[in-house]
Design an enzyme around this catalytic site. Structure first.
Site, PDB file in Angstrom:
ATOM      1  N   THR A  46       0.805  -1.222   0.115  1.00  0.00           N
ATOM      2  CA  THR A  46      -0.007   0.010   0.011  1.00  0.00           C
ATOM      3  C   THR A  46       0.871   1.146  -0.054  1.00  0.00           C
ATOM      4  OG1 THR A  46      -0.252   0.167   2.482  1.00  0.00           O
ATOM      5  CG2 THR A  46      -1.742  -1.136   1.277  1.00  0.00           C
ATOM      6  N   GLY A  47       0.177   2.349   0.142  1.00  0.00           N
ATOM      7  CA  GLY A  47       0.942   3.643   0.330  1.00  0.00           C
ATOM      8  C   GLY A  47       1.211   4.253   1.460  1.00  0.00           C
ATOM      9  N   ASP A  48       0.977   3.350   2.675  1.00  0.00           N
ATOM     10  CA  ASP A  48       1.146   3.596   4.112  1.00  0.00           C
ATOM     11  C   ASP A  48       1.495   2.713   4.778  1.00  0.00           C
ATOM     12  OD1 ASP A  48       1.174   5.377   6.499  1.00  0.00           O
ATOM     13  OD2 ASP A  48       0.020   6.707   5.524  1.00  0.00           O
ATOM     14  N   ASP A  49       1.280   2.769   6.043  1.00  0.00           N
ATOM     15  CA  ASP A  49       1.920   1.417   7.058  1.00  0.00           C
ATOM     16  C   ASP A  49       1.074   0.180   6.802  1.00  0.00           C
ATOM     17  OD1 ASP A  49       3.252   3.374   8.219  1.00  0.00           O
ATOM     18  OD2 ASP A  49       2.115   3.732  10.073  1.00  0.00           O
ATOM     19  N   SER A 109       5.781  -1.169   1.161  1.00  0.00           N
ATOM     20  CA  SER A 109       5.168   0.270   1.308  1.00  0.00           C
ATOM     21  C   SER A 109       6.430   1.213   1.459  1.00  0.00           C
ATOM     22  CB  SER A 109       4.424   0.095   2.686  1.00  0.00           C
ATOM     23  OG  SER A 109       4.147   1.646   3.259  1.00  0.00           O
TER      24      SER A 109
END
Length: 440
Positions: free
Chosen positions: A241-244, A275
């Site tokens: 994903t684009g975050d944690d 990520s």
């Protein structure tokens, strides 16, 4: 690539021979009643709006109770729909080739009140858009299937965030509030507008055998965020994903302190992912406290930070008994970061003297290659981090056998066989809770 990385995750975790699982957290329910979304007019052509079909099917489950509950079957096809709420004693079952797809017509997207432990929307003041699939006060709910897909079509929301035209906080893809006995398994989650799976004020939650996907540049698309919840297990999943990938939370500053509901009893194991942010995170919203977290057999590739424990002045809250072990990191800006200066504030009412307490952090058996910086531990001057126990950690740099050295301040604890050597504040003599620390 996804399957090869997931296979590597299983191998690194000890292969297929009887892995420890969390299957006993939620009792298995055999549904005695099955209905199909097509029974209520559902059409999987990717164009027809199926909101009415989903809402009517779930209304039937809620009001025509069957012993053992009801399974709502979604056959192959693409079912476009607005958001809808789940009810208790139901299974949402996605067949192979089934896609439940969120509409990008946002004019009718409902608003709900902010979470009391946040005091406002996480991104914008006021309320927040309801999650695409939502459950509030429900129990005995399963989302599963044959690796069908729940698609949030989040790019329209991401663009609003980038253009700063959001009026309220973006919706999560799936959220359960004040709920218990929840299982989410064998489903692909794709392109969430905001956080993907968010159990908040929940107990007895299992997330396993899921795939969570979003572009690396998608803002705030956390994978799984257990929040002020207890007895949560996240295992055997792939997240990119684009975050944690996984972030344990418990409320935001003065609102989280007042609500006072910690996250505890969280198990995270056999996760593989990628990520630009963190692999396994605690925080940064930790004002209700986070205790008794175990993360093990984690495989991370092309990361921002491998392990990140993050909080801030004004958060308050107790972070303790956090154990992370058997972590493999390949290519990251930073291997391990434990910091007390991360995260923003909901408003100007927060108390800067509400200092978090961080103690009893155990990190062991970590192997990293192509790690730009080994680690950073930055405690607070008036609330130093204590009993930080590091053992059997080897972080290789981009062009040599070792990453650049650690940076540390306002921390005490113990280090054993850590390369590069972390910092002088971490003694080679076991003290405090590190005295009972096993190096096996």
């Amino acid at each position: 690539m996804l399957l090869s990385l997931f296979f590597f995750s299983l191998c690194f975790a000890g292969g297929y021979s009887d892995p420890v699982t969390c299957s006993g957290i939620v009792p298995h329910r055999q549904r005695t009643d099955t209905i199909s979304i097509t029974d209520f007019g559902g059409v999987g052509d990717g164009r027809t709006l199926n909101t009415k079909a989903f809402r009517e099917a779930i209304y039937r489950i809620e009001h025509v109770r069957r012993r053992g509950g009801t399974l709502l079957f979604v056959p192959p096809g693409v079912y476009l729909t607005e958001s809808f709420n789940l009810t208790s004693h139901m299974t949402l079952y996605l067949a192979a080739g089934a896609v439940i797809k969120a509409t990008q017509e946002l004019g009718n997207w409902p608003l709900i009140a902010p979470l009391p432990s946040y005091g406002r929307g996480r991104e914008r003041p006021g309320g927040r858009y309801v999650s695409f699939i939502h459950g509030d006060g429900v129990r005995d709910v399963v989302i599963t299937g044959e690796n069908g897909t729940i698609d949030g079509q989040g790019d329209v929301w991401w663009n609003m965030w980038r253009q700063r035209t959001l009026q309220f906080t973006r919706p999560n893809l799936v959220e359960f509030v004040n709920s218990r006995n929840i299982i989410i398994s064998n489903v692909i989650f794709k392109d969430s507008p905001f956080w993907n799976i968010h159990p908040v004020y929940c107990s007895n939650v299992v997330v396993r055998y899921v795939t969570i996907l979003a572009p690396r540049d998608s803002p705030n698309t956390d994978g799984v965020d257990p929040d002020s919840s207890s007895n949560v297990c996240i295992e055997d999943s792939y997240i990119s994903t684009g975050d944690d990938l996984v972030a344990v939370k418990s409320g935001w500053d003065e609102y989280g302190i007042a609500y006072g509901r910690p996250s505890y009893g969280i198990t995270i194991r056999r996760i593989t992912g990628s990520s630009p942010f963190a692999g396994i995170a605690i925080g940064s919203e930790t004002s209700g406290g986070v205790e008794n977290v175990l993360a093990e057999h984690i495989n991370l590739f092309n990361m921002g930070v491998g392990i990140h424990i993050k909080t801030n002045s004004g958060r308050g809250g107790l972070i303790k008994n956090i154990t992370m072990s058997h972590v493999y990191i390949e290519e990251a800006r930073q291997g391990i970061k434990i910091a007390g200066d991360v995260g923003d504030h909901p408003d100007e009412k927060f108390n800067p003297n509400a200092l978090p307490v961080v103690k009893g952090i155990t990190i062991t058996n970590v192997w990293g290659v192509r790690v730009l910086q080994a680690g950073l531990i930055k405690g607070l001057k008036n609330s130093p981090f204590t009993d930080v126990c590091l053992s059997e950690i080897n972080l290789h740099g981009m062009s040599g056998p070792r990453s650049p050295p650690w940076k540390c301040s306002d921390v005490s604890g113990f280090a054993h066989q850590v390369s590069p050597w972390p910092c002088s504040q971490l003694s080679s003599q076991e003290t405090g809770s590190c005295a009972s620390f096993s190096r096996d």
